[in-house]
Scaffold this motif. Structure first.
Motif, short mmCIF file in Angstrom:
data_model
loop_
_atom_site.label_atom_id
_atom_site.label_comp_id
_atom_site.label_asym_id
_atom_site.label_seq_id
_atom_site.Cartn_x
_atom_site.Cartn_y
_atom_site.Cartn_z
N PRO A 44 -54.19 -8.60 1.09
CA PRO A 44 -55.29 -9.23 0.36
C PRO A 44 -56.26 -8.23 -0.26
CG PRO A 44 -54.96 -10.30 2.47
CD PRO A 44 -54.13 -9.05 2.49
N ALA A 45 -56.40 -7.06 0.35
CA ALA A 45 -57.35 -6.06 -0.16
C ALA A 45 -56.82 -5.33 -1.38
CB ALA A 45 -57.70 -5.06 0.93
N PHE A 46 -55.50 -5.04 -1.42
CA PHE A 46 -54.97 -4.15 -2.46
C PHE A 46 -53.79 -4.71 -3.25
CE2 PHE A 46 -56.63 -1.26 0.93
CZ PHE A 46 -57.78 -0.88 0.25
N ARG A 47 -53.09 -5.72 -2.73
CA ARG A 47 -51.97 -6.34 -3.44
C ARG A 47 -50.84 -5.37 -3.76
NH1 ARG A 47 -52.07 -11.81 -2.70
NH2 ARG A 47 -54.24 -12.42 -2.61
N THR A 48 -50.72 -4.33 -3.01
CA THR A 48 -49.61 -3.39 -3.17
C THR A 48 -49.49 -2.58 -1.89
OG1 THR A 48 -48.72 -1.55 -4.47
CG2 THR A 48 -51.11 -1.63 -4.19
N PHE A 49 -48.28 -2.08 -1.62
CA PHE A 49 -48.06 -1.19 -0.49
C PHE A 49 -47.81 0.24 -0.95
CE2 PHE A 49 -46.37 -5.27 1.48
CZ PHE A 49 -47.53 -5.51 2.19
N ARG A 50 -48.06 0.51 -2.21
CA ARG A 50 -47.84 1.85 -2.74
C ARG A 50 -48.68 2.87 -1.96
NH1 ARG A 50 -49.94 1.25 -7.48
NH2 ARG A 50 -48.14 0.16 -8.31
N GLY A 51 -48.05 3.93 -1.50
CA GLY A 51 -48.76 4.98 -0.78
C GLY A 51 -48.89 4.75 0.71
N LEU A 52 -48.46 3.58 1.19
CA LEU A 52 -48.60 3.24 2.61
C LEU A 52 -47.27 3.48 3.32
CD1 LEU A 52 -50.73 2.01 4.55
CD2 LEU A 52 -49.63 -0.20 4.17
N HIS A 53 -47.34 4.14 4.49
CA HIS A 53 -46.14 4.50 5.24
C HIS A 53 -46.24 3.97 6.67
CE1 HIS A 53 -44.99 7.50 2.13
NE2 HIS A 53 -46.30 7.55 1.97
N PRO A 54 -45.30 3.12 7.09
CA PRO A 54 -45.34 2.59 8.46
C PRO A 54 -44.74 3.57 9.45
CG PRO A 54 -43.46 1.67 7.30
CD PRO A 54 -44.18 2.56 6.32
N GLU A 55 -45.29 3.57 10.68
CA GLU A 55 -44.78 4.43 11.75
C GLU A 55 -44.56 5.85 11.22
OE1 GLU A 55 -44.62 3.61 14.89
OE2 GLU A 55 -45.34 1.58 14.43
N TYR A 56 -45.65 6.48 10.84
CA TYR A 56 -45.61 7.78 10.18
C TYR A 56 -45.66 8.90 11.21
CZ TYR A 56 -46.66 11.40 6.73
OH TYR A 56 -46.63 12.52 5.93
N GLU A 57 -44.74 9.83 11.11
CA GLU A 57 -44.60 10.89 12.11
C GLU A 57 -45.62 12.01 11.87
OE1 GLU A 57 -40.95 13.46 14.05
OE2 GLU A 57 -40.94 13.08 11.89
N VAL A 58 -46.33 12.39 12.94
CA VAL A 58 -47.20 13.56 12.92
C VAL A 58 -46.94 14.33 14.21
CG1 VAL A 58 -49.01 12.50 11.49
CG2 VAL A 58 -49.10 12.27 13.98
N PHE A 59 -47.53 15.53 14.31
CA PHE A 59 -47.34 16.35 15.50
C PHE A 59 -48.67 16.66 16.14
CE2 PHE A 59 -43.48 16.89 13.12
CZ PHE A 59 -42.50 16.88 14.11
N ARG A 64 -45.96 18.15 20.14
CA ARG A 64 -45.21 16.92 20.40
C ARG A 64 -45.37 15.95 19.23
NH1 ARG A 64 -46.90 15.56 26.68
NH2 ARG A 64 -46.11 17.50 27.61
N ARG A 65 -44.28 15.24 18.94
CA ARG A 65 -44.35 14.27 17.86
C ARG A 65 -44.98 12.98 18.35
NH1 ARG A 65 -38.43 12.38 16.07
NH2 ARG A 65 -38.16 14.62 15.87
N ARG A 66 -45.69 12.33 17.45
CA ARG A 66 -46.19 10.99 17.71
C ARG A 66 -46.17 10.24 16.39
NH1 ARG A 66 -52.42 10.30 17.07
NH2 ARG A 66 -51.91 8.30 17.97
N PHE A 67 -46.39 8.93 16.46
CA PHE A 67 -46.29 8.11 15.27
C PHE A 67 -47.57 7.30 15.08
CE2 PHE A 67 -41.98 9.08 16.35
CZ PHE A 67 -41.33 9.21 15.13
N LEU A 68 -48.11 7.39 13.87
CA LEU A 68 -49.24 6.55 13.49
C LEU A 68 -48.72 5.17 13.12
CD1 LEU A 68 -50.94 9.08 11.05
CD2 LEU A 68 -51.48 8.74 13.47
N ASP A 69 -49.51 4.14 13.39
CA ASP A 69 -49.09 2.80 12.95
C ASP A 69 -48.85 2.79 11.44
OD1 ASP A 69 -49.21 1.80 15.50
OD2 ASP A 69 -51.23 0.98 15.28
N PHE A 70 -49.79 3.37 10.70
CA PHE A 70 -49.65 3.51 9.25
C PHE A 70 -50.34 4.80 8.80
CE2 PHE A 70 -49.74 -1.10 9.92
CZ PHE A 70 -48.58 -1.49 9.27
#
Length: 216
Positions: A44-59, A64-70
């Motif tokens: 509803p805020a942006f009407r697009t998912f461009r640039g958004l990444h689900p379960e994004y890997e960081v260290f 150690r690796r972990r995952f952000l929700d987005f």
């Protein structure tokens, strides 16, 4: 495009580009709370998912690796998004686990990330408030010092225009901000006079607006 169609395309796009642990995490870690955030807040805020990444890997700081929700990534923004439920995994945290969570968030900030966290309850019960938090954040990060003199509604309109992918109409503004049509015309006119928007003319009158060329 409806949310259901956009969401399906969004997941298929990222599933097709994952393998190994990153693929497993997306299949298993992206659940009801994350979908609710997309449906009730982000879409509803942006009407697009461009640039958004689900379960994004960081260290982490210790490698150690972990995952952000987005994660939301573009030239101006590096944003980590977490959706937090209130359950046993929260109420039964040990002191070490609690401290470790804070260290991880601090490390993200040191690595140049902005971090926004939303409770699952707020996503469900106060989605409009969550939308406004995101819109204000995006506007401030993108416009920087140029936002001086812009109201919250004006920043929200500009942020929507950036993500919409087509000229912006008064009807878009009405639906997005839940305001009357005459007020949407006034806000669009103000942004035109300030140089942020330029008109897209129909045969006889202005029917839509697009961002001015100088806007990044």
């Amino acid at each position: 495009m409806t949310f259901a169609d956009a969401y399906q395309a969004f997941l298929e796009y990222h599933l097709a580009r994952r393998s190994g642990e990153r693929l497993r995490r997306l299949r298993e870690g992206h659940g009801h709370a994350e979908k609710a955030f997309l449906e009730l807040v982000w879409w509803p805020a942006f009407r697009t998912f461009r640039g958004l990444h689900p379960e994004y890997e960081v260290f982490d700081y210790d490698g150690r690796r972990r995952f952000l929700d987005f994660a939301y990534l573009d030239d101006h923004v590096k944003l980590a998004l977490e959706i937090d439920g209130y359950g046993p995994h929260v109420t039964e945290l040990s002191r070490w686990q609690f401290a470790n969570q804070l260290r991880r968030q601090n490390q993200l900030v040191l690595d140049g990330w902005a971090v926004l966290r939303f409770s699952y309850d707020d996503v469900q019960e106060h989605p409009r408030m969550c939308q406004q938090v995101l819109q204000v954040f995006m506007g401030r990060r993108r416009w920087g010092e140029r936002q001086e003199g812009l109201s919250f509604r004006e920043r929200a309109i500009l942020t929507m225009a950036l993500h919409l992918g087509r000229p912006l109409t008064p009807g878009d503004v009405c639906r997005h901000l839940e305001i009357e049509r005459h007020l949407s015309y006034r806000l669009l006119g103000q942004l035109r006079r300030k140089g942020y928007l330029e008109p897209v003319r129909g045969r006889q009158r202005i029917r839509a607006y697009r961002l001015a060329p100088w806007v990044p």
